[in-house]
Design an enzyme around this catalytic site. Sequence first.
Site, short mmCIF file in Angstrom:
data_model
loop_
_atom_site.label_atom_id
_atom_site.label_comp_id
_atom_site.label_asym_id
_atom_site.label_seq_id
_atom_site.Cartn_x
_atom_site.Cartn_y
_atom_site.Cartn_z
N ARG A 35 0.84 -1.20 0.00
CA ARG A 35 0.00 0.00 0.00
C ARG A 35 0.87 1.25 0.00
O ARG A 35 2.03 1.19 0.39
CB ARG A 35 -0.80 0.06 1.31
CG ARG A 35 -2.15 -0.52 1.28
CD ARG A 35 -2.76 -0.29 2.66
NE ARG A 35 -3.55 -1.40 3.10
CZ ARG A 35 -4.84 -1.54 2.87
NH1 ARG A 35 -5.50 -0.61 2.22
NH2 ARG A 35 -5.49 -2.61 3.28
N THR A 41 -5.11 -2.72 6.97
CA THR A 41 -6.56 -2.49 6.95
C THR A 41 -6.98 -1.61 8.11
O THR A 41 -7.75 -0.66 7.96
CB THR A 41 -7.29 -3.85 7.05
OG1 THR A 41 -6.91 -4.65 5.93
CG2 THR A 41 -8.79 -3.68 7.05
N LYS A 51 -13.80 4.63 13.30
CA LYS A 51 -13.95 5.32 14.59
C LYS A 51 -14.13 6.82 14.40
O LYS A 51 -14.84 7.48 15.15
CB LYS A 51 -12.74 5.05 15.50
CG LYS A 51 -13.01 4.01 16.56
CD LYS A 51 -12.99 2.59 16.13
CE LYS A 51 -14.20 1.97 15.59
NZ LYS A 51 -14.04 0.65 15.03
N GLU A 199 -29.95 -10.63 8.96
CA GLU A 199 -29.04 -11.54 9.66
C GLU A 199 -29.54 -12.98 9.58
O GLU A 199 -30.71 -13.25 9.83
CB GLU A 199 -28.88 -11.09 11.13
CG GLU A 199 -28.24 -12.09 12.07
CD GLU A 199 -26.85 -12.56 11.66
OE1 GLU A 199 -26.01 -11.72 11.29
OE2 GLU A 199 -26.61 -13.79 11.71
N VAL A 233 -29.42 -14.26 3.12
CA VAL A 233 -29.37 -13.51 1.86
C VAL A 233 -28.95 -14.45 0.74
O VAL A 233 -27.98 -15.21 0.86
CB VAL A 233 -28.40 -12.31 1.99
CG1 VAL A 233 -28.10 -11.71 0.61
CG2 VAL A 233 -29.00 -11.25 2.90
N ASP A 309 -4.55 -11.99 11.54
CA ASP A 309 -5.77 -12.52 10.90
C ASP A 309 -5.48 -13.72 10.00
O ASP A 309 -6.39 -14.47 9.66
CB ASP A 309 -6.43 -11.44 10.04
CG ASP A 309 -7.15 -10.40 10.87
OD1 ASP A 309 -7.02 -10.42 12.10
OD2 ASP A 309 -7.86 -9.56 10.27
N ALA A 317 -7.36 -6.54 15.78
CA ALA A 317 -6.08 -5.85 15.67
C ALA A 317 -5.21 -6.11 16.90
O ALA A 317 -4.01 -6.36 16.78
CB ALA A 317 -6.32 -4.35 15.50
N HIS A 441 -15.06 8.31 42.41
CA HIS A 441 -16.44 8.73 42.21
C HIS A 441 -16.45 10.16 41.71
O HIS A 441 -15.71 10.99 42.24
CB HIS A 441 -17.21 8.64 43.53
CG HIS A 441 -18.60 9.17 43.44
ND1 HIS A 441 -19.62 8.45 42.84
CD2 HIS A 441 -19.16 10.34 43.84
CE1 HIS A 441 -20.74 9.16 42.89
NE2 HIS A 441 -20.49 10.31 43.49
P1 NAI Z 1 -18.87 -11.26 11.75
O1 NAI Z 1 -18.35 -12.64 11.59
O2 NAI Z 1 -18.67 -10.50 13.00
O3 NAI Z 1 -20.47 -11.29 11.44
C1 NAI Z 1 -20.99 -11.75 10.23
C2 NAI Z 1 -22.49 -11.98 10.37
O4 NAI Z 1 -23.04 -12.24 9.08
C3 NAI Z 1 -22.84 -13.18 11.25
O5 NAI Z 1 -23.76 -12.79 12.23
C4 NAI Z 1 -23.44 -14.18 10.27
O6 NAI Z 1 -24.45 -15.01 10.83
C5 NAI Z 1 -24.03 -13.26 9.18
N1 NAI Z 1 -24.22 -13.89 7.86
C6 NAI Z 1 -23.35 -14.67 7.19
N2 NAI Z 1 -23.88 -15.05 5.98
C7 NAI Z 1 -25.11 -14.46 5.88
C8 NAI Z 1 -26.14 -14.45 4.89
N3 NAI Z 1 -26.02 -15.10 3.71
N4 NAI Z 1 -27.28 -13.76 5.12
C9 NAI Z 1 -27.42 -13.07 6.29
N5 NAI Z 1 -26.49 -13.05 7.26
C10 NAI Z 1 -25.33 -13.72 7.07
O7 NAI Z 1 -18.28 -10.48 10.47
P2 NAI Z 1 -17.97 -8.94 10.20
O8 NAI Z 1 -18.89 -8.04 10.93
O9 NAI Z 1 -17.92 -8.87 8.72
O10 NAI Z 1 -16.54 -8.72 10.80
C11 NAI Z 1 -15.41 -9.42 10.27
C12 NAI Z 1 -14.27 -9.51 11.25
O11 NAI Z 1 -13.72 -8.24 11.50
C13 NAI Z 1 -14.70 -10.08 12.58
O12 NAI Z 1 -13.80 -11.08 12.94
C14 NAI Z 1 -14.63 -8.91 13.52
O13 NAI Z 1 -14.25 -9.32 14.82
C15 NAI Z 1 -13.57 -8.02 12.88
N6 NAI Z 1 -13.84 -6.63 13.20
C16 NAI Z 1 -13.71 -6.20 14.49
C17 NAI Z 1 -14.01 -4.92 14.85
C18 NAI Z 1 -13.90 -4.51 16.26
O14 NAI Z 1 -13.22 -5.18 17.02
N7 NAI Z 1 -14.56 -3.44 16.69
C19 NAI Z 1 -14.49 -3.94 13.86
C20 NAI Z 1 -14.61 -4.50 12.57
C21 NAI Z 1 -14.29 -5.78 12.27
#
Ligand code: NAI
Length: 462
Positions: A35, A41, A51, A199, A233, A309, A317, A441
């Site tokens: 990059r 990422t 954020k 979902e 979906v 990852d 991260a 407090h």
């Molecule tokens: P995720 O694995 O957290 O959630 C994906 C969701 O999509 C699940 O609930 C699943 O059941 C649903 N799903 C799968 N196929 C589907 C379908 N055909 N139709 C409807 N629903 C369906 O994945 P996400 O949110 O994409 O995150 C990816 C990774 O990035 C995760 O491991 C997450 O921990 C990490 N991440 C962490 C963050 C944080 O720590 N704040 C912020 C962004 C990402």
Amino acid sequence: MSSYDVIIIGSGPGGYVSAIRCAQLGLKTACVEGRDTLGGTCLNVGCIPSKALLHATHMLHEAEHNFGEMGLKGKSPSVDWNQMQAYKQNTIDTNTKGIEFLFKKNKIDWIKGWATIPEAGKVKVGDDIHEAKNIIIATGSEPASLPGVEVDEKVVVTSTGVLSLNKVPKKMVVIGAGVIGLEIGSVYARLGSDVTVVEYLDAITPGMDAEVQKNFMRILKKQGINFIMGAAVQGTEASKSKAKVTYKLRKDESEHTLDADVVLVSTGRKPFHDGLDLNGLGVEMTKRGQIAVNDHWETSVKGIYAIGDVIEGPMLAHKAEDEGMAVAAVVAGKHGHVNYGVIPGVIYTHPEVANVGMTEEQLKEAGRAYKVGKFSFMGNARAKAVFAGEGFVKIIADKDTDRVLGAHIIGPAAGDLIHEVCVAMEFGASAEDLAMTCHAHPTYSEAVREAALACGDGPIHM
Ligand code: NAI
């Protein structure tokens, strides 16, 4: 040709942290990044820009909903999307430049380009071949694809495209109620988009404490996000500026469609190791396409390590950062350790959601006796003063020994509060240890203490 003690491939939180630690430990270090900027990422198209948008839109929400009550009168701010994008970009730039500064400070060579590993001990970038006694692969992950869904990063977008839309969409459909879907869904709902999350499962945020899941969904619904649960979906059809999403309800197999201006595909991520030719090198992989490593993050090929990852474990991260420091220690001939039992997870919505350790569901399944101490933020003076009384802290401790086994928080600054429980768990503390610790407090952290008190003789303010 130059030669190094260690070459790290990838400069995300795993790679850059590892590079800095390697250099600090006296190793001649280079980091390969294709990059234009360092940080992977997380800094460029993930944690950091999201954020910035979460912060900006939370401020908007406060202005629209709470300013009046605090006696702050006047017109609510309007959204200048271009300026918000500029603010986001500025946040990215200051962070990525910060890593560049740290590389210079630690005398780490940034080899610009995409790396391949022609053989153990060698890294090729462009036409140059560099020698490396050790190679650390930290190439991260990419959004997983969904059958029937073609991403164009304009109308049907991943977590990358959704951060740079050219305008705020009227209607947004989010596929997947995981971390990305809910954080980004919150951003656009606050900006006025009509957001519907589709979902597959019956609960949001898979794997989380069930009580948190239920409360979190109730709060998000109140914020205007719509949910279609138990819906798989099937595919999307997109034109230049619109898309149709088809889904099937699991309960009766009935098929439905939704129209949207933008569709976010957030159904998980997959390890990224394209172009490294790991097969040719004989690097063993797991069944799920991750690089297999031993307890020292070494792959099946001696001298080649992998972290973050691209290997097993939560795609976070901070998990990658911990592995980055630990593998640096190993490469430098020291001991590296990561306690995988104490890795917090945080969702940066409002309220925030945070967790560490075991859930009640996991403990029940393991047949382990436990007790729960719970405290609502409604009993926390500071939270009530700032419209943040929704949510709770739940501490789970061993029934007999009182040792803290986990914590689940939904509420203000949950992502920061969780860390006192992490430290407690690292020290093998009991809930009583937390409860006996004086907490200032008025702070949100008193809710953690009260939840710990609830594991014993009971909380004071409930
Ligand atoms: P995720 O694995 O957290 O959630 C994906 C969701 O999509 C699940 O609930 C699943 O059941 C649903 N799903 C799968 N196929 C589907 C379908 N055909 N139709 C409807 N629903 C369906 O994945 P996400 O949110 O994409 O995150 C990816 C990774 O990035 C995760 O491991 C997450 O921990 C990490 N991440 C962490 C963050 C944080 O720590 N704040 C912020 C962004 C990402």
